[in-house]
Scaffold this motif. Sequence first.
Motif, short mmCIF file in Angstrom:
data_model
loop_
_atom_site.label_atom_id
_atom_site.label_comp_id
_atom_site.label_asym_id
_atom_site.label_seq_id
_atom_site.Cartn_x
_atom_site.Cartn_y
_atom_site.Cartn_z
N ARG A 86 24.11 42.26 36.43
CA ARG A 86 23.71 43.52 35.79
C ARG A 86 22.75 44.23 36.74
N THR A 110 28.77 45.59 36.83
CA THR A 110 28.01 46.41 35.87
C THR A 110 28.18 45.93 34.44
N GLU A 111 29.20 45.10 34.15
CA GLU A 111 29.56 44.66 32.79
C GLU A 111 30.07 45.86 31.99
N ASP A 112 29.19 46.77 31.67
CA ASP A 112 29.55 48.11 31.22
C ASP A 112 28.40 49.01 31.67
N HIS A 114 25.29 50.72 31.28
CA HIS A 114 24.20 50.64 30.30
C HIS A 114 23.70 52.03 29.91
N ARG A 117 26.04 53.54 27.28
CA ARG A 117 25.83 52.94 25.95
C ARG A 117 24.55 53.45 25.32
N LYS A 118 23.49 53.56 26.14
CA LYS A 118 22.19 54.02 25.63
C LYS A 118 22.27 55.48 25.17
N VAL A 139 17.13 54.74 32.31
CA VAL A 139 18.19 53.74 32.51
C VAL A 139 19.25 54.29 33.46
N GLU A 143 20.13 52.56 36.98
CA GLU A 143 21.47 51.99 37.15
C GLU A 143 22.22 52.65 38.31
N HIS A 210 23.66 42.00 19.60
CA HIS A 210 24.11 43.19 20.33
C HIS A 210 24.12 44.36 19.34
#
Length: 410
Positions: A86, A110-112, A114, A117-118, A139, A143, A210
């Motif tokens: 991450r 990155t996984e997804d 962030h 999502r935020k 963020v 990122e 989550h």
Amino acid sequence: MQNHLVIIGTVWPEPNSTAAGSRMLQLIKLFQNQNYKITFLSSASKTDFSYNLENQDVKTHYIKLNNNSFDVLISELNPSIVLFDRFMTEEQYGWRVIENCPNALRILDTEDLHFLRKAREIAFKQNRSLNSKDYISDVFKRELASIYRCDLSLIISKYEIELLTNLFKVDPSILHYIPFLVEPISKETINHFPLFSERSHFVSIGNFLHEPNWQTVLQLKKSWKSIKKALPEAELHVYGSYVTEKAKQLHNQKEGFLIKGRAESVKEIFYKARVLLAPIPYGAGLKGKLLESMLFGLPNVTTEMGSEGMHGNHSWNGFITTTDEDFIEKAIELYQNQTFWQQSQQNGIQLINKRFEKSLFENNFITKVNHLLANLDKHRNQNFLGQVFQHQTLQSTKFMSKWIELKNKT
């Protein structure tokens, strides 16, 4: 000489708890198939559900935050590639990797995204549509800086690749699309799928810690009475690791809304259920629960957010809904309509085999990695913004870390 991959993880993988854990094991297997030696490092404590990496011939080390013992260890390991799981992990250890192993290829998984999502979470909780200003948060800046500092960033969703390249003008040469990597669904597997008539009840699943998963459970609670009224014999079985007290309070035997907790076997649970419900209100990346529903022949009802980046031009394995009323209606229809249920199952099989089958992506990824290993200096010279972010951001990160290290010694 055998290539060596060092993975630095925020946590130890828990494939039975999170999609991120499954994703990490897929990447490990991919590199092992290329004869890589693999070492996994993390500062987190292991849990009873942490995957036993040693059984998969992966060496492990516990590392300390803000401690120069990491410098000694990473120098001794001398990896060909370092993979950060991450952007936060890259922030913490990236500058130490650069100083001690400057020739190692640095990859960010990155996984997804962030920041995506935020931004969606903020818009959802304020009950409004997302606007472009929502993206530009702390963020987002952190990122994006991490993506630029790394030689390559792995992006799990086509939607996220397009967002980064089209809206934020990130150079495609430092990004690589690689979704979940799964085995194709064979005819033999299909023959073992339980039939429509052999399945009953609805199911939902997701790690309760989550936040998007918790919001999904709340959405289900809101819709369930209407579904139950139409289907009085049906129950909703809600599974997920790390059940919170507030989640337990939603359990209601009389209503058939059952909080089940951790799933011992997702396959077994999905084989018994008739329909997966996933009214996901916000999030990013790809949804592991929806991928697994396809793998186990279980049609689902979800939202546009849930299906994002997964189906392309292919038909969905169930319904994609846009309103609460539509979700309720389609859940009832899919549960009762055997013909459409069977077609939805076939759609899921097609989606897996045409969009997520691992052989579609593995060779392309390994070719990219080998090219970067052979042309690393040229690649880095072209990524001049990465050098800027290394110089500016890592100086502050580095000296903050050293200050904390000195403080801890006093």
